[in-house]
Every structure is written in structure tokens, then in C-alpha cells.
Motif scaffolding. Sequence first.
Motif, mmCIF file in Angstrom:
data_model
loop_
_atom_site.group_PDB
_atom_site.id
_atom_site.type_symbol
_atom_site.label_atom_id
_atom_site.label_comp_id
_atom_site.label_asym_id
_atom_site.label_seq_id
_atom_site.Cartn_x
_atom_site.Cartn_y
_atom_site.Cartn_z
ATOM 1 N N SER A 53 -55.718 -40.559 -67.373
ATOM 2 C CA SER A 53 -55.025 -42.176 -66.475
ATOM 3 C C SER A 53 -55.445 -43.445 -66.972
ATOM 4 N N ARG A 92 -62.501 -46.795 -66.560
ATOM 5 C CA ARG A 92 -64.334 -46.656 -65.502
ATOM 6 C C ARG A 92 -65.149 -45.971 -66.825
ATOM 7 N N ALA A 93 -64.484 -45.493 -67.430
ATOM 8 C CA ALA A 93 -65.484 -44.952 -68.651
ATOM 9 C C ALA A 93 -66.058 -46.254 -69.158
ATOM 10 N N TYR A 130 -58.324 -39.029 -71.524
ATOM 11 C CA TYR A 130 -57.763 -38.984 -70.477
ATOM 12 C C TYR A 130 -57.032 -38.978 -69.362
ATOM 13 N N SER A 180 -56.584 -45.742 -65.400
ATOM 14 C CA SER A 180 -57.704 -46.347 -64.733
ATOM 15 C C SER A 180 -59.332 -45.522 -64.977
ATOM 16 N N GLU A 181 -58.877 -44.131 -65.508
ATOM 17 C CA GLU A 181 -60.152 -43.344 -66.187
ATOM 18 C C GLU A 181 -60.143 -43.966 -67.496
#
Length: 95
Positions: free
Chosen positions: A30, A36-37, A28, A32-33
Motif C-alpha cells: 500500500s 512508513r518505510a 509494497y 501507507s507501507e
Amino acid sequence: MAEIGRLTITLPTDMAAVVKGAVADGDYASTSEVVRAALRDWKMKRALQLQELAALRADIDKGLADLAAGRVREFDAAHIIERGRKLLAGRSRSA
């Protein structure tokens, strides 16, 4: 671009390490990513759980309606067991 909402989250140390590890490994871009996933997966799982719960409630409602309408039979465990044995025997012969 979608509107962005900012959150600050606190994770147990082991979970934070997993998130940071996924970024460090290049899976990923970040943290945050990663979150989100994970939330997308959670939303999908939750939707399936709600569908299954709705189907279960519908089955219960149907059973209660059948009961109220008198569409019931006496419970016969021996008959159910025998029926199951016949079904299993039929499967093993055809396999």
C-alpha cells in the motif's frame, strides 16, 4: 498492534507517482507501507546526523578547551603539507 495515527499528506506529482509505482510493481502492499518505510529510513538517517553533529560539537568544545588552556601551537602549513607528503609516500610504497 501499535496504535495508529491517521495523516493526510500532499506530495508533488512526481513523488506521488513514485509511491504509486512502487505499489503497482508489487514492492509494497500500500501507499501507507511506502511512506512508513520512507519514514523509518529518514529516522535512521536523522539519528546518524544527530550523532555526527554531537561528535562535531564535542570536537569543537575540546578544541576550545585546548585553546583556553594554552595547549596550542603556531599554525605551520608547510610542516603539515610535508607531513602529508611523507604519509602518502609511505602508503604508495607499502601498497
